[in-house]
Design a protein around this motif. Structure first.
Motif, PDB file in Angstrom:
ATOM      1  N   GLY A  77       0.724  -1.243   0.166  1.00  0.00           N
ATOM      2  CA  GLY A  77      -0.202  -0.157   0.107  1.00  0.00           C
ATOM      3  C   GLY A  77       1.096   1.648  -0.008  1.00  0.00           C
ATOM      4  O   GLY A  77       0.426   2.464   0.493  1.00  0.00           O
ATOM      5  N   GLY A  78       1.509   1.143  -0.650  1.00  0.00           N
ATOM      6  CA  GLY A  78       3.093   2.322  -0.838  1.00  0.00           C
ATOM      7  C   GLY A  78       2.659   3.547  -1.252  1.00  0.00           C
ATOM      8  O   GLY A  78       3.517   4.279  -1.425  1.00  0.00           O
ATOM      9  N   GLY A  84      -0.545   4.302  -1.282  1.00  0.00           N
ATOM     10  CA  GLY A  84      -2.218   4.933  -0.709  1.00  0.00           C
ATOM     11  C   GLY A  84      -1.613   5.979   0.503  1.00  0.00           C
ATOM     12  O   GLY A  84      -0.798   6.686   0.365  1.00  0.00           O
ATOM     13  N   ASP A  85      -2.621   6.275   0.739  1.00  0.00           N
ATOM     14  CA  ASP A  85      -3.018   7.927   1.351  1.00  0.00           C
ATOM     15  C   ASP A  85      -1.795   7.713   2.606  1.00  0.00           C
ATOM     16  O   ASP A  85      -1.499   8.779   3.387  1.00  0.00           O
ATOM     17  CB  ASP A  85      -4.468   8.408   2.047  1.00  0.00           C
ATOM     18  CG  ASP A  85      -4.680   9.232   2.244  1.00  0.00           C
ATOM     19  OD1 ASP A  85      -4.542  10.580   1.932  1.00  0.00           O
ATOM     20  OD2 ASP A  85      -5.084   9.263   3.313  1.00  0.00           O
ATOM     21  N   LEU A  86      -2.305   6.930   3.651  1.00  0.00           N
ATOM     22  CA  LEU A  86      -1.112   6.287   4.882  1.00  0.00           C
ATOM     23  C   LEU A  86      -0.164   6.538   4.672  1.00  0.00           C
ATOM     24  O   LEU A  86       0.873   7.506   5.169  1.00  0.00           O
ATOM     25  CB  LEU A  86      -1.645   4.890   5.678  1.00  0.00           C
ATOM     26  CG  LEU A  86      -1.417   5.874   6.536  1.00  0.00           C
ATOM     27  CD1 LEU A  86      -2.174   6.286   7.609  1.00  0.00           C
ATOM     28  CD2 LEU A  86      -1.666   3.579   7.328  1.00  0.00           C
ATOM     29  N   ARG A 118       0.765  10.556   3.567  1.00  0.00           N
ATOM     30  CA  ARG A 118       0.099  11.033   4.639  1.00  0.00           C
ATOM     31  C   ARG A 118       1.546  11.340   5.828  1.00  0.00           C
ATOM     32  O   ARG A 118       1.738  12.569   6.330  1.00  0.00           O
ATOM     33  CB  ARG A 118      -0.971  11.723   5.263  1.00  0.00           C
ATOM     34  CG  ARG A 118      -1.951  12.511   4.055  1.00  0.00           C
ATOM     35  CD  ARG A 118      -3.247  12.674   4.330  1.00  0.00           C
ATOM     36  NE  ARG A 118      -3.478  11.955   5.002  1.00  0.00           N
ATOM     37  CZ  ARG A 118      -3.911  11.129   6.581  1.00  0.00           C
ATOM     38  NH1 ARG A 118      -4.142  12.157   7.273  1.00  0.00           N
ATOM     39  NH2 ARG A 118      -4.656  10.400   6.662  1.00  0.00           N
ATOM     40  N   GLY A 152       2.322  -1.694  -4.471  1.00  0.00           N
ATOM     41  CA  GLY A 152       1.543  -1.324  -4.790  1.00  0.00           C
ATOM     42  C   GLY A 152       0.569  -1.973  -6.023  1.00  0.00           C
ATOM     43  O   GLY A 152       1.677  -2.943  -7.215  1.00  0.00           O
ATOM     44  N   ARG A 153      -0.801  -1.875  -6.142  1.00  0.00           N
ATOM     45  CA  ARG A 153      -0.735  -2.008  -8.023  1.00  0.00           C
ATOM     46  C   ARG A 153      -0.428  -1.924  -9.091  1.00  0.00           C
ATOM     47  O   ARG A 153      -0.612  -2.104  -9.630  1.00  0.00           O
ATOM     48  CB  ARG A 153      -2.849  -2.866  -7.621  1.00  0.00           C
ATOM     49  CG  ARG A 153      -3.342  -3.874  -7.171  1.00  0.00           C
ATOM     50  CD  ARG A 153      -4.362  -3.678  -7.296  1.00  0.00           C
ATOM     51  NE  ARG A 153      -4.827  -2.384  -6.868  1.00  0.00           N
ATOM     52  CZ  ARG A 153      -6.415  -2.620  -6.183  1.00  0.00           C
ATOM     53  NH1 ARG A 153      -7.318  -3.654  -6.605  1.00  0.00           N
ATOM     54  NH2 ARG A 153      -7.390  -1.393  -5.940  1.00  0.00           N
ATOM     55  N   ASP A 174       0.369  -7.794  -7.289  1.00  0.00           N
ATOM     56  CA  ASP A 174      -0.872  -7.354  -6.621  1.00  0.00           C
ATOM     57  C   ASP A 174      -0.835  -8.450  -5.704  1.00  0.00           C
ATOM     58  O   ASP A 174      -0.987  -9.827  -5.831  1.00  0.00           O
ATOM     59  CB  ASP A 174      -2.154  -7.829  -7.876  1.00  0.00           C
ATOM     60  CG  ASP A 174      -3.203  -7.912  -7.165  1.00  0.00           C
ATOM     61  OD1 ASP A 174      -3.870  -8.033  -6.256  1.00  0.00           O
ATOM     62  OD2 ASP A 174      -4.257  -8.148  -8.182  1.00  0.00           O
ATOM     63  N   VAL A 233      -2.761  -1.672   3.722  1.00  0.00           N
ATOM     64  CA  VAL A 233      -3.592  -1.304   2.983  1.00  0.00           C
ATOM     65  C   VAL A 233      -4.888  -2.095   3.488  1.00  0.00           C
ATOM     66  O   VAL A 233      -5.362  -1.949   4.849  1.00  0.00           O
ATOM     67  CB  VAL A 233      -3.313  -3.287   1.664  1.00  0.00           C
ATOM     68  CG1 VAL A 233      -1.863  -3.459   0.896  1.00  0.00           C
ATOM     69  CG2 VAL A 233      -3.148  -4.452   2.669  1.00  0.00           C
ATOM     70  N   ALA A 234      -6.201  -2.596   3.087  1.00  0.00           N
ATOM     71  CA  ALA A 234      -7.400  -3.226   3.306  1.00  0.00           C
ATOM     72  C   ALA A 234      -6.904  -4.106   4.395  1.00  0.00           C
ATOM     73  O   ALA A 234      -6.768  -5.226   3.500  1.00  0.00           O
ATOM     74  CB  ALA A 234      -8.353  -2.184   2.460  1.00  0.00           C
ATOM     75  N   LEU A 257      -7.364  -8.028   2.653  1.00  0.00           N
ATOM     76  CA  LEU A 257      -6.219  -8.552   2.129  1.00  0.00           C
ATOM     77  C   LEU A 257      -4.860  -8.638   3.614  1.00  0.00           C
ATOM     78  O   LEU A 257      -4.045  -9.287   3.273  1.00  0.00           O
ATOM     79  CB  LEU A 257      -5.369  -7.243   1.498  1.00  0.00           C
ATOM     80  CG  LEU A 257      -6.678  -6.416   0.230  1.00  0.00           C
ATOM     81  CD1 LEU A 257      -5.230  -5.316  -0.625  1.00  0.00           C
ATOM     82  CD2 LEU A 257      -6.169  -7.505   0.009  1.00  0.00           C
ATOM     83  N   PRO A 317      -8.834  -0.275  10.795  1.00  0.00           N
ATOM     84  CA  PRO A 317      -9.552  -1.248  11.826  1.00  0.00           C
ATOM     85  C   PRO A 317      -8.934  -2.692  12.152  1.00  0.00           C
ATOM     86  O   PRO A 317      -8.624  -3.225  11.409  1.00  0.00           O
ATOM     87  CB  PRO A 317     -10.802  -1.146  11.153  1.00  0.00           C
ATOM     88  CG  PRO A 317     -11.006  -1.308  10.328  1.00  0.00           C
ATOM     89  CD  PRO A 317      -9.162  -0.200   9.489  1.00  0.00           C
TER      90      PRO A 317
END
Ligand code: NAD
Length: 482
Positions: free
Chosen positions: A17-18, A20-22, A25, A50-51, A94, A120-121, A124, A149
């Motif tokens: 998730g490199g 991504g938003d997190l 930021r 990432g994808r 992926d 990542v979500a 996953l 979460p």
């Protein structure tokens, strides 16, 4: 006074998730600041995954613009940015598939600490645990970092724990609650256990009530889809407020050791009494103050998700029995503030003439804004005119107390990531802690879904629904101002 920096060992950190938003930021800026401070070695290696298909150079550009955007200008310089960007590589994998893993494996250094950051979500997490293992990336002392979460309820948290336990040992799993990385949260422990002053009075004999507030002036923004499934109880109470409650209420651990501390926190969660219906108030913000209402923002006009919750909680143990803990959190409130406040009881015997207006001692530990500690003390109002009493603050802001050290004071993610590299789990939640928190929260949420209880509307820019004030008024108490 500048904080002492102890460099960590060289590490390989793979951020799933490199892009991504997190990552943009928080994670990349945190790493950059640690490199600039001399804590992250220049031969550390960070691999963004990432994808998207991207050359490493393009990823470095993404990282550079994230740093320009999210790191304060006075903390940026071209030399350290170049050093940092040289540590970065990108691979497109992926995680559901089988492609790209061997290329990722080839990037790993055998003599580096190895960390896999699951940014990542949560859907996953299981497959990622499996893949890192099957694809021979995981080593016996590698670490995985899991973002919140962590589960949606007890059952899903247990499933996640079980699935991760199939591939990783508990000592390898770092469940992040970034609140635990805040300077003041650790100061709660320093304050309580490093000063003989507080511990003797830190109990129901001397403490009238404890209030924990996490207030935000912003709304849900573009997180509508996620938030409407979660609500304030899942998004804030189950994790952040619960952690603050644990650190405030726990017994002194035998030593400052991750498991000793987490054992004590777990005991607090297990001693929480069930919350009665009359002791919970939930609310939803309306349109106003220049913003839309929650229903409009979440895109579900029938939503019964709470954006505010206030609770009266009993910690049923020897130390706290009889002292209520009031928790509240909400969005679109008057201010953004996170605070633990401890209201001490009035002195047992009152010797002054001013009968009607007794002043107690109050201790407030601010996590944001302006991390610090305020103690309100009763003193004599100066000057002639008899023994008139006055309440004054003893105010300590860490920024002022630490002087120029503020510029180098790490934020929560910096501290937490460095702790992962060091292998220190003190500020991370253990699996049983997370499950215990869910089992306390679940019945409250379940009752809401079954009894159709009221959601009180509140005007944005206020302190939340008026009913939350009654929660304390009926006990002849008041919330601290927010
Ligand atoms: P995001 O949607 O912005 O980014 C997701 C990342 O995952 C992207 O890099 C994407 O390429 C990657 N990805 C998605 N599917 C993939 C797949 N099959 N294989 C490989 N990579 C894949 O999400 P985010 O906001 O960065 O959040 C990441 C995690 O952190 C989530 O679990 C979220 O709940 C948690 N979190 C985020 C924040 C925040 O402020 N953004 C705060 C707390 C927790």
């Amino acid at each position: 006074m500048v904080a002492t920096v102890i460099p960590v060992d060289p590490f390989d950190l793979v951020i799933f998730g490199g892009t991504g938003d997190l990552a943009r930021r928080k994670i990349l800026p945190a790493l950059y600041r640690r490199l600039r401070a001399g804590q992250m070695p220049k031969n550390a290696h960070v691999v963004g995954v990432g994808r998207k298909v991207l050359p490493t150079e393009a990823y470095r550009q993404i990282a550079a613009s994230a740093i320009r955007e999210f790191v304060r200008r006075e903390e940026q310089d071209a030399g350290s940015l170049d050093d940092f960007l040289r540590c970065l590589t990108y691979r497109n994998v992926d995680v559901r598939g089988r492609e790209g893993w061997s290329e990722l494996r080839e990037l790993m250094c055998t003599d580096h600490v190895r960390v896999f950051y699951f940014s990542v979500a949560p859907s996953l997490f299981s497959i990622l645990s499996e893949r890192t293992h099957d694809e021979d990336l995981a080593t016996p002392d590698c670490r995985i970092v899991v973002e919140k979460p962590f589960g949606h309820d007890f059952a899903s948290a247990r499933t996640l724990n079980t699935e991760m336990a199939a591939t990783f040992d508990e000592h390898q799993i770092y469940r992040i609650d970034h609140y635990l990385g805040k300077e003041t949260v650790q100061n709660l422990m320093a304050l309580r256990f490093g000063n003989a002053l507080f511990e003797p009075v830190w109990n129901s004999q001397f403490v009238d009530n404890v209030q924990i507030t996490v207030a935000e002036s912003i709304g849900i923004g573009d997180r509508g889809g996620y938030y409407d499934e979660a609500g304030a109880m899942r998004d804030m109470v189950q994790n952040h407020l619960m952690q603050l409650l644990c650190l405030t209420a726990m017994e002194p651990p035998a030593q400052f050791d991750p498991d000793a501390i987490r054992d004590e926190k777990l005991k607090v969660i297990k001693s929480l009494g069930p919350v009665m219906r009359k002791d919970v108030v939930r609310g939803q913000y309306l349109k106003g103050n220049g913003g839309s209402g929650y229903l409009e923002e979440c895109g579900n006009p029938k939503s019964r998700t709470e954006t505010f919750v206030a609770l009266k909680v009993q910690v049923d143990n020897w130390r706290w029995s009889g002292t209520p803990f009031y928790l509240r959190t909400g969005k679109r409130l008057r201010s953004t503030l996170t605070e633990v406040s401890v209201a001490f009881k009035d002195p047992r015997h009152w010797i002054f003439d001013e009968h009607g207006n007794r002043k107690g001692t109050n201790l407030a530990i601010r996590l944001q804004p302006n991390e610090g500690i305020t103690m309100r003390m009763t003193i004599k109002d100066p000057g002639p005119g008899g023994m008139r009493l006055k309440e004054v603050p003893l105010d300590m802001s860490f920024a002022d107390a630490l002087d120029e050290g503020t510029l180098t004071m790490p934020d929560a993610y910096e501290r937490l990531i460095m702790d992962v590299v060091r292998g220190n789990q003190t500020l991370f939640m253990r699996g049983d802690e997370v499950e215990a928190a869910w089992s306390w929260v679940d019945p409250i949420i379940l009752r809401w879904s079954q009894d159709g209880s009221v959601i009180h509307e509140y005007e944005p820019g206020t302190v939340g629904p008026i009913e939350s004030l009654f929660l304390l008024h009926r006990d002849s108490r008041y919330w601290r101002e927010i």
